[in-house]
Design a protein around this motif. Structure first.
Motif, PDB file in Angstrom:
ATOM      1  N   HIS A  35       0.833  -1.609   0.222  1.00 20.20           N
ATOM      2  CA  HIS A  35      -0.424  -0.033  -0.156  1.00 20.20           C
ATOM      3  C   HIS A  35       1.183   1.607   0.155  1.00 20.20           C
ATOM      4  O   HIS A  35       1.939   1.222   0.972  1.00 20.20           O
ATOM      5  N   SER A  36       0.728   2.268  -0.956  1.00 20.19           N
ATOM      6  CA  SER A  36       1.638   3.791  -0.876  1.00 20.19           C
ATOM      7  C   SER A  36       0.567   5.056   0.390  1.00 20.19           C
ATOM      8  O   SER A  36      -0.503   4.697  -0.206  1.00 20.19           O
ATOM      9  N   PHE A  37       1.070   4.941   1.044  1.00 16.92           N
ATOM     10  CA  PHE A  37       0.339   5.569   2.073  1.00 16.92           C
ATOM     11  C   PHE A  37       0.426   6.956   1.587  1.00 16.92           C
ATOM     12  O   PHE A  37       1.612   7.582   1.123  1.00 16.92           O
ATOM     13  N   TRP A  38      -0.395   7.551   2.093  1.00 16.51           N
ATOM     14  CA  TRP A  38       0.075   9.280   2.379  1.00 16.51           C
ATOM     15  C   TRP A  38       0.488   9.673   2.611  1.00 16.51           C
ATOM     16  O   TRP A  38      -0.028   9.357   4.251  1.00 16.51           O
TER      17      TRP A  38
ATOM     18  N   ALA B 121      -4.475  10.608   9.421  1.00 17.87           N
ATOM     19  CA  ALA B 121      -4.317  10.070   8.387  1.00 17.87           C
ATOM     20  C   ALA B 121      -5.229  10.188   6.774  1.00 17.87           C
ATOM     21  O   ALA B 121      -6.208  10.549   7.420  1.00 17.87           O
TER      22      ALA B 121
ATOM     23  N   SER C 222      -8.011   5.862   3.413  1.00 19.55           N
ATOM     24  CA  SER C 222      -7.512   4.634   3.414  1.00 19.55           C
ATOM     25  C   SER C 222      -6.806   3.694   4.626  1.00 19.55           C
ATOM     26  O   SER C 222      -6.578   2.752   5.318  1.00 19.55           O
ATOM     27  N   ASP C 223      -5.990   4.773   4.877  1.00 14.44           N
ATOM     28  CA  ASP C 223      -4.392   4.861   6.025  1.00 14.44           C
ATOM     29  C   ASP C 223      -4.771   4.574   7.067  1.00 14.44           C
ATOM     30  O   ASP C 223      -4.384   3.689   7.881  1.00 14.44           O
ATOM     31  N   SER C 224      -6.087   5.583   7.558  1.00 14.42           N
ATOM     32  CA  SER C 224      -7.053   4.865   8.826  1.00 14.42           C
ATOM     33  C   SER C 224      -7.725   3.970   9.120  1.00 14.42           C
ATOM     34  O   SER C 224      -7.105   3.461   9.697  1.00 14.42           O
TER      35      SER C 224
ATOM     36  N   VAL D 156       3.880  -0.986   7.623  1.00 13.82           N
ATOM     37  CA  VAL D 156       2.863   0.306   9.110  1.00 13.82           C
ATOM     38  C   VAL D 156       3.659   1.127   9.438  1.00 13.82           C
ATOM     39  O   VAL D 156       3.337   1.474   9.913  1.00 13.82           O
TER      40      VAL D 156
ATOM     41  N   ALA E  61       5.350   3.341   7.511  1.00 13.84           N
ATOM     42  CA  ALA E  61       4.176   4.572   7.629  1.00 13.84           C
ATOM     43  C   ALA E  61       4.414   5.624   9.304  1.00 13.84           C
ATOM     44  O   ALA E  61       3.917   6.978   8.625  1.00 13.84           O
TER      45      ALA E  61
ATOM     46  N   TYR F  91       7.230   8.755   8.035  1.00 11.63           N
ATOM     47  CA  TYR F  91       6.000   9.839   7.576  1.00 11.63           C
ATOM     48  C   TYR F  91       5.680  10.710   6.856  1.00 11.63           C
ATOM     49  O   TYR F  91       7.305  11.804   6.726  1.00 11.63           O
TER      50      TYR F  91
ATOM     51  N   THR G 188      -2.873   9.682  14.573  1.00  9.50           N
ATOM     52  CA  THR G 188      -3.546   8.884  14.024  1.00  9.50           C
ATOM     53  C   THR G 188      -4.415   7.411  14.995  1.00  9.50           C
ATOM     54  O   THR G 188      -4.464   7.704  15.959  1.00  9.50           O
TER      55      THR G 188
END
Length: 427
Positions: free
Chosen positions: A39-42, A75, A78-80, A173, A176, A180, A235
């Motif tokens: 997953h690409s975290f924003w 976040a 999707s990240d949250s 995770v 991220a 961050y 978060t």
């Protein structure tokens, strides 16, 4: 009958770089370890909360208002959901671990215990009452979340899972939350032409992927954490990780307290040792030594040492203990006076703003030939009086009932008169 969603799922409505996820989409993402690992975290969106710390200055005899900035990050949707799901996985293991170690009554914050800071403070004060002759040492960690060491956190995470290396999804995770990136809320809203006062107008996300690449990344708004320490505060998993980080300290501190006939408890970055008389220096030395190993520091300016003694059948102390927003002198419990000064200032500003709004709107009504209206009191009373449901006064009355403290009720009595005075002044 509708099936309740899992506890980790929460559909948030704020604007971010992606759209909110349905339960089906969220579950499909978070339960797929490969999807999480790739997953690409924003970037997190960060804003600053200015908190006011009002303290009594002994040299001047005046209350001093110290302003402190606290950075809060939130976040993408999707990240949250990923953070929340992995928080639930870690929490289950963490709760089992602290139960096995006998630490269920030690780490108090960020857990589903059905209690608030009021009950935790009451438990501490009752412990002092039951002991009589004792010393209470309250300690505070400086910039706790900003100082969490990444290597130590990773070791704690691996130990909790019982593995030598984090699985690839857990590592994604972890990365991220340590490597961050953030963008400042005001800066990104300005770059995208979004009103800070009405950001959700006709939008489901802040921007398109193309706009993100050209205006956010291209505008160099993204800032990466360059350090090997610090995790974002705000978060869905940050609080859980702070407890995990302190797990070994809590275990060692609890053993130290028990072996010396005392008790230890921690609420986030606030530690409290209740020990036999004469042990204050030993406690402070122990805490300094152990926190240095965690690469965090005790704030000496906030260390509170209070000796309690039984004199003619009454528990007394030279100065009251300050803990979780309350003061305890061996006999009575009160709310810190600084909290009342802060509330009064906020109340006066709120009433003043309501009056300015009333005058502005009445000018517009006069121009339209409409009748002027009086100050709208319902919202004022809801925020600043006992008539509201969730405000400082309701908190105070709840604390008074739980603590069985008539002194707190006496503290609260003048507030209604001050509110009425603020409403009537220059009305």
């Amino acid at each position: 009958m509708a099936v309740a969603p899992p506890k980790w799922f929460r559909q948030r409505r704020y604007l971010h770089f992606d759209e909110p996820l349905s339960l089906t989409k969220a579950k499909s993402l978070v339960t797929n370890s490969t999807a999480v690992a790739t997953h690409s975290f924003w970037p997190l969106i960060r804003f600053t909360v200015e908190t006011s710390k009002i303290k009594y200055d002994k040299s001047t005899g005046q209350l001093k208002n110290n302003l402190k900035d606290r950075h809060i990050s939130y976040a993408a949707h999707s990240d949250s959901q990923i953070f929340s799901y992995y928080c639930s996985l870690l929490t289950e293991r963490y709760e089992a671990e602290i139960k096995k170690r006998g630490l269920s009554d030690v780490a108090l914050a960020f857990r589903s215990l059905g209690k608030s800071n009021i009950e935790f403070a009451k438990d501490a004060f009752e412990e002092i009452r039951s002991r009589g002759n004792c010393v209470a040492v309250a300690l505070d960690v400086t910039k706790f979340f900003d100082r969490i060491d990444h290597t130590i956190l990773k070791e704690r995470w691996e130990n909790l899972l019982g593995v030598r290396r984090l699985p690839i999804d857990h590592f994604a995770v972890f990365r991220a939350l340590t490597r961050y990136s953030t963008v400042e809320q005001n800066a990104v809203f300005e770059a995208l032409g979004i009103s800070i006062n009405n950001p959700r107008a006709h939008r489901r996300r802040l921007c398109t992927p193309d706009e993100f690449r050209s205006l956010v990344r291209g505008g160099r708004l993204i800032k990466k954490n360059p350090d090997v320490f610090g995790i974002p505060q705000g978060t869905a998993i940050s609080a859980m990780l702070s407890n995990l980080y302190m797990l070994e300290f809590d275990s060692t501190a609890n053993s130290f307290a028990i072996e010396n006939g005392g008790r230890y408890m921690r609420y986030c970055d606030d530690m409290l040792f209740i020990m036999p008389p004469g042990m204050a220096a030993d406690v402070e030395h122990f805490a300094d030594t152990q926190t240095n190993r965690l690469k965090i520091e005790i704030n000496p300016a906030k260390t509170d040492r209070c000796e309690f003694r039984i004199s003619t059948g009454t528990i007394t102390c030279e100065k009251p203990l300050q803990y979780l927003g309350f003061l305890f002198d061996g006999q009575r419990v009160i709310i810190r006076s600084a909290a009342f000064a802060k509330f009064s200032n906020r109340m006066k500003r709120g009433v003043s703003l309501a009056k300015q709004t009333m005058r502005s709107r009445n000018k517009a009504r006069i121009r339209l030939g409409a009748k002027e209206q009086d100050l709208y009191l319902k919202k004022i009373y809801a925020r600043y009086s006992h008539l509201g449901r969730r405000n400082f006064l309701r908190y105070g009355y709840r604390a008074s009932d739980i603590m069985k403290s008539s002194a707190i009720r006496r503290q609260l009595r003048p507030l209604w008169g001050r509110l009425k005075q603020a409403v009537s002044d220059s009305e």
